[in-house]
Design a protein around this motif. Structure first.
Motif, PDB file in Angstrom:
ATOM      1  N   GLU A 335       0.820  -1.228   0.000  1.00  0.00           N
ATOM      2  CA  GLU A 335       0.000   0.000   0.000  1.00  0.00           C
ATOM      3  C   GLU A 335       0.845   1.265   0.000  1.00  0.00           C
ATOM      4  OE1 GLU A 335      -3.288  -0.220   2.872  1.00  0.00           O
ATOM      5  OE2 GLU A 335      -2.818  -2.365   3.055  1.00  0.00           O
ATOM      6  N   MET A 336       2.058   1.164  -0.545  1.00  0.00           N
ATOM      7  CA  MET A 336       2.913   2.341  -0.676  1.00  0.00           C
ATOM      8  C   MET A 336       2.509   3.156  -1.897  1.00  0.00           C
ATOM      9  SD  MET A 336       6.357   0.211   0.266  1.00  0.00           S
ATOM     10  CE  MET A 336       7.592   1.493   0.190  1.00  0.00           C
ATOM     11  N   ILE A 337       2.049   2.478  -2.933  1.00  0.00           N
ATOM     12  CA  ILE A 337       1.382   3.143  -4.044  1.00  0.00           C
ATOM     13  C   ILE A 337       0.014   2.476  -4.203  1.00  0.00           C
ATOM     14  CG2 ILE A 337       3.484   3.873  -5.233  1.00  0.00           C
ATOM     15  CD1 ILE A 337       3.237   1.510  -7.074  1.00  0.00           C
ATOM     16  N   HIS A 338      -0.894   3.178  -4.872  1.00  0.00           N
ATOM     17  CA  HIS A 338      -2.293   2.742  -4.910  1.00  0.00           C
ATOM     18  C   HIS A 338      -2.805   2.647  -6.347  1.00  0.00           C
ATOM     19  CE1 HIS A 338      -2.960   3.280  -0.517  1.00  0.00           C
ATOM     20  NE2 HIS A 338      -1.972   4.146  -0.666  1.00  0.00           N
ATOM     21  N   PRO A 339      -3.812   1.796  -6.567  1.00  0.00           N
ATOM     22  CA  PRO A 339      -4.400   1.678  -7.905  1.00  0.00           C
ATOM     23  C   PRO A 339      -4.946   3.009  -8.435  1.00  0.00           C
ATOM     24  CG  PRO A 339      -5.125  -0.129  -6.506  1.00  0.00           C
ATOM     25  CD  PRO A 339      -4.397   0.830  -5.621  1.00  0.00           C
ATOM     26  N   SER A 340      -5.327   3.883  -7.525  1.00  0.00           N
ATOM     27  CA  SER A 340      -5.881   5.183  -7.940  1.00  0.00           C
ATOM     28  C   SER A 340      -4.810   6.191  -8.340  1.00  0.00           C
ATOM     29  CB  SER A 340      -6.720   5.775  -6.800  1.00  0.00           C
ATOM     30  OG  SER A 340      -5.922   5.961  -5.639  1.00  0.00           O
ATOM     31  N   ASP A 341      -3.529   5.865  -8.090  1.00  0.00           N
ATOM     32  CA  ASP A 341      -2.442   6.788  -8.441  1.00  0.00           C
ATOM     33  C   ASP A 341      -2.309   6.917  -9.954  1.00  0.00           C
ATOM     34  OD1 ASP A 341      -1.699   7.321  -5.831  1.00  0.00           O
ATOM     35  OD2 ASP A 341      -0.188   5.737  -5.755  1.00  0.00           O
ATOM     36  N   THR A 342      -1.978   8.114 -10.396  1.00  0.00           N
ATOM     37  CA  THR A 342      -1.676   8.324 -11.813  1.00  0.00           C
ATOM     38  C   THR A 342      -0.281   7.778 -12.097  1.00  0.00           C
ATOM     39  OG1 THR A 342      -0.645  10.478 -11.426  1.00  0.00           O
ATOM     40  CG2 THR A 342      -3.042  10.450 -11.782  1.00  0.00           C
ATOM     41  N   GLU A 343       0.056   7.620 -13.365  1.00  0.00           N
ATOM     42  CA  GLU A 343       1.393   7.150 -13.715  1.00  0.00           C
ATOM     43  C   GLU A 343       2.458   8.103 -13.187  1.00  0.00           C
ATOM     44  OE1 GLU A 343       2.703   4.404 -15.048  1.00  0.00           O
ATOM     45  OE2 GLU A 343       0.681   3.565 -14.868  1.00  0.00           O
ATOM     46  N   LYS A 344       2.140   9.391 -13.232  1.00  0.00           N
ATOM     47  CA  LYS A 344       3.088  10.388 -12.730  1.00  0.00           C
ATOM     48  C   LYS A 344       3.319  10.188 -11.229  1.00  0.00           C
ATOM     49  CE  LYS A 344       3.843  15.398 -12.406  1.00  0.00           C
ATOM     50  NZ  LYS A 344       3.270  16.740 -12.688  1.00  0.00           N
ATOM     51  N   GLU A 345       2.239   9.948 -10.474  1.00  0.00           N
ATOM     52  CA  GLU A 345       2.358   9.736  -9.030  1.00  0.00           C
ATOM     53  C   GLU A 345       3.110   8.440  -8.729  1.00  0.00           C
ATOM     54  OE1 GLU A 345      -1.585  11.913  -7.131  1.00  0.00           O
ATOM     55  OE2 GLU A 345      -1.829   9.983  -8.185  1.00  0.00           O
ATOM     56  N   ILE A 346       2.831   7.396  -9.499  1.00  0.00           N
ATOM     57  CA  ILE A 346       3.519   6.116  -9.299  1.00  0.00           C
ATOM     58  C   ILE A 346       5.017   6.289  -9.502  1.00  0.00           C
ATOM     59  CG2 ILE A 346       3.865   3.807 -10.268  1.00  0.00           C
ATOM     60  CD1 ILE A 346       0.842   3.725 -10.801  1.00  0.00           C
ATOM     61  N   THR A 347       5.389   6.979 -10.567  1.00  0.00           N
ATOM     62  CA  THR A 347       6.808   7.209 -10.858  1.00  0.00           C
ATOM     63  C   THR A 347       7.463   8.040  -9.757  1.00  0.00           C
ATOM     64  OG1 THR A 347       6.396   7.109 -13.234  1.00  0.00           O
ATOM     65  CG2 THR A 347       8.440   8.169 -12.519  1.00  0.00           C
ATOM     66  N   PHE A 348       6.755   9.097  -9.340  1.00  0.00           N
ATOM     67  CA  PHE A 348       7.302  10.006  -8.331  1.00  0.00           C
ATOM     68  C   PHE A 348       7.506   9.296  -6.993  1.00  0.00           C
ATOM     69  CE2 PHE A 348       6.555  12.983  -4.805  1.00  0.00           C
ATOM     70  CZ  PHE A 348       7.589  13.877  -5.021  1.00  0.00           C
ATOM     71  N   PHE A 349       6.453   8.655  -6.481  1.00  0.00           N
ATOM     72  CA  PHE A 349       6.543   8.029  -5.166  1.00  0.00           C
ATOM     73  C   PHE A 349       7.426   6.781  -5.188  1.00  0.00           C
ATOM     74  CE2 PHE A 349       2.749  10.643  -4.379  1.00  0.00           C
ATOM     75  CZ  PHE A 349       3.129  11.217  -3.166  1.00  0.00           C
ATOM     76  N   SER A 350       7.425   6.063  -6.286  1.00  0.00           N
ATOM     77  CA  SER A 350       8.306   4.894  -6.385  1.00  0.00           C
ATOM     78  C   SER A 350       9.763   5.315  -6.270  1.00  0.00           C
ATOM     79  CB  SER A 350       8.079   4.161  -7.706  1.00  0.00           C
ATOM     80  OG  SER A 350       6.796   3.581  -7.755  1.00  0.00           O
ATOM     81  N   GLY A 351      10.096   6.443  -6.894  1.00  0.00           N
ATOM     82  CA  GLY A 351      11.460   6.957  -6.807  1.00  0.00           C
ATOM     83  C   GLY A 351      11.835   7.326  -5.382  1.00  0.00           C
TER      84      GLY A 351
END
Length: 438
Positions: A335-351
């Motif tokens: 649950e560190m990233i979520h299905p509702s995250d945009t690709e931009k958010e996924i990339t940002f938070f994953s980094g």
């Protein structure tokens, strides 16, 4: 230290104490800014000192969940101004104790006998006092004992205290409403468990027995016949708390031996038992000249679900994390990233998470690690400051991280902090963990 003759137990009275403290804090701000008009060089240190004193005085007299939150906050380095963290750290083992009559009343209510009827000797003056209870020395048949007594009203005030403390905690650490809501049930569950001394007694006996083979650990024997839902009797353990121990200037060899024992204790619990002593503050450990560690207080134990365990510790595997798709899957599972995250958010938070994981899991990826490496911890604190100031992090509308991560992260942060203070050089590699599991 002055004893308390009573503890506010009613919801209205306890809430009133917080309101009064809030007014004091507001007055402190007014005085600070008035002084600053006269002298622009004045810093906020004096303000923090005054606020920390007023807030701690209120929390320490209320005891229970309110003081426990202060204790938890004191362990989070870099999250609080120094004045707060130093003052709140007193809640680990030196809060104002209960008076004698309240102690005797607890015995009579829960065991039907006074301390004088149960023990050959009983010291009415508390040896130390923390957030949930205080400890007294006693003697029975020549055996030195420690008697832990829970404060009155602690269990019944957990829910109401957390509702009152929640806004305070959010403000002081910058935690958002959505984060607090997500983890609120986890915090409440653990605090309620800590007030259940019958449960703590069973866990203490179980975990002490299962960890007894680990070198340089010492556990007390527990006495159910002299215990109740608000009293636990155990052997008295000799030793010093971390700060006092370090003042004796122990050798590096002894520091390393203690550090290794603490590391082994936590790794065995997590990896072999899937349950862990989740309250690793210095007040729960007694360090000894021979390099052994006395361990007690199993009130806060986190049971680790298997699916969470598997995903969480995959983060320590560098080869797994090289696979971007697999890494994203693990982040989703935790649950560190979520299905509702945009690709931009996924990339940002994953980094962001990738860098955080690199820092925090480093000791697991090498054969041995020197926790006296100040540069390593400075890098962690600097990165935490960086994250705290990122607009994207502050404005995030979702809580990032499983509720189970709350106490597991807290456990490892507390362990790292103690090992850092010890400046211990410890064998941390996967081979050591596998050996412990055997």
């Amino acid at each position: 230290m002055k004893e308390q003759t009573n503890i506010p137990t009613g919801k209205v009275e306890r809430a009133g104490r917080f309101v009064t403290t809030g007014l004091k804090v507001g007055t402190n701000y007014i005085k600070h800014y008035t002084r600053k008009l006269m002298d622009p060089t004045i810093t906020k240190e004096a303000l923090h000192q005054e606020n920390a004193e007023d807030i701690y005085e209120t929390l320490s007299n209320l005891k229970g969940s309110a003081l426990k939150v202060a204790q938890m906050l004191s362990m989070d380095r870099g999250m609080l101004p120094k004045a707060y963290s130093e003052r709140f750290a007193m809640s680990q083992y030196s809060a104002p104790p209960l008076s004698g009559p309240l102690v005797v009343n607890t015995f009579v209510k829960t065991l039907g006998k006074t301390p004088a009827q149960l023990y050959d000797k009983f010291d009415m003056k508390a040896s130390n006092a923390a957030s949930i209870g205080q400890v007294h020395r006693a003697e029975k048949n020549g055996q030195q004992l420690a008697v832990k007594i829970q404060y009155p009203g602690v269990a019944s005030s957990v829910k109401s205290d957390l509702r009152i403390v929640k806004p305070f905690a959010m403000r002081i650490v910058g935690m958002s409403e959505v984060d607090m809501d997500k983890y609120f049930d986890e915090i409440e569950t653990k605090l309620l468990e800590e007030t259940d001394y019958d449960l703590e007694l069973r866990r203490s006996q179980e975990l002490s027995a299962r960890c007894a083979h680990i070198p340089n650990l010492v556990f007390p024997k527990y006495y159910p016949e002299m215990s109740s839902d608000r009293i636990i009797t155990m052997d008295w353990l000799n030793g010093k708390h971390l700060k006092e121990f370090l003042e004796t200037n122990p050798s590096q060899e002894i520091r390393n031996r203690i550090g290794q024992a603490l590391w082994d204790f936590y790794q065995f619990q997590v990896h072999s038992l899937r349950k862990v002593h989740a309250d690793p503050h210095p007040g729960n450990f007694l360090l000894r000249e021979d390099g052994s560690v006395g361990i007690f207080d199993f009130g806060c134990v986190k049971e680790v679900p298997e699916d969470f365990y598997e995903n969480y510790f995959l983060l320590t595997d560098k080869e797994v994390l090289k696979n971007e798709a697999r890494r994203k899957e693990i982040y989703m599972n935790l649950e560190m990233i979520h299905p509702s995250d945009t690709e931009k958010e996924i990339t940002f938070f994953s980094g962001l998470f990738q860098e955080m994981i690199r820092l925090m899991t480093h000791p697991f990826t090498v054969e041995r690690f020197d926790f006296g490496n100040e540069a390593y911890f400075n890098e962690i604190y600097a990165y935490m400051d960086y994250l705290a100031n990122l607009k994207e992090v502050r404005d995030s509308k979702v809580a990032r991280g499983s509720r189970h991560s709350l106490y597991i992260n807290r456990t490892y942060f507390g362990l790292y902090s103690m090992l850092s203070d010890l400046k211990a050089d410890v064998i941390t590699g996967q081979q050591r963990i596998r050996e412990l599991a055997k």
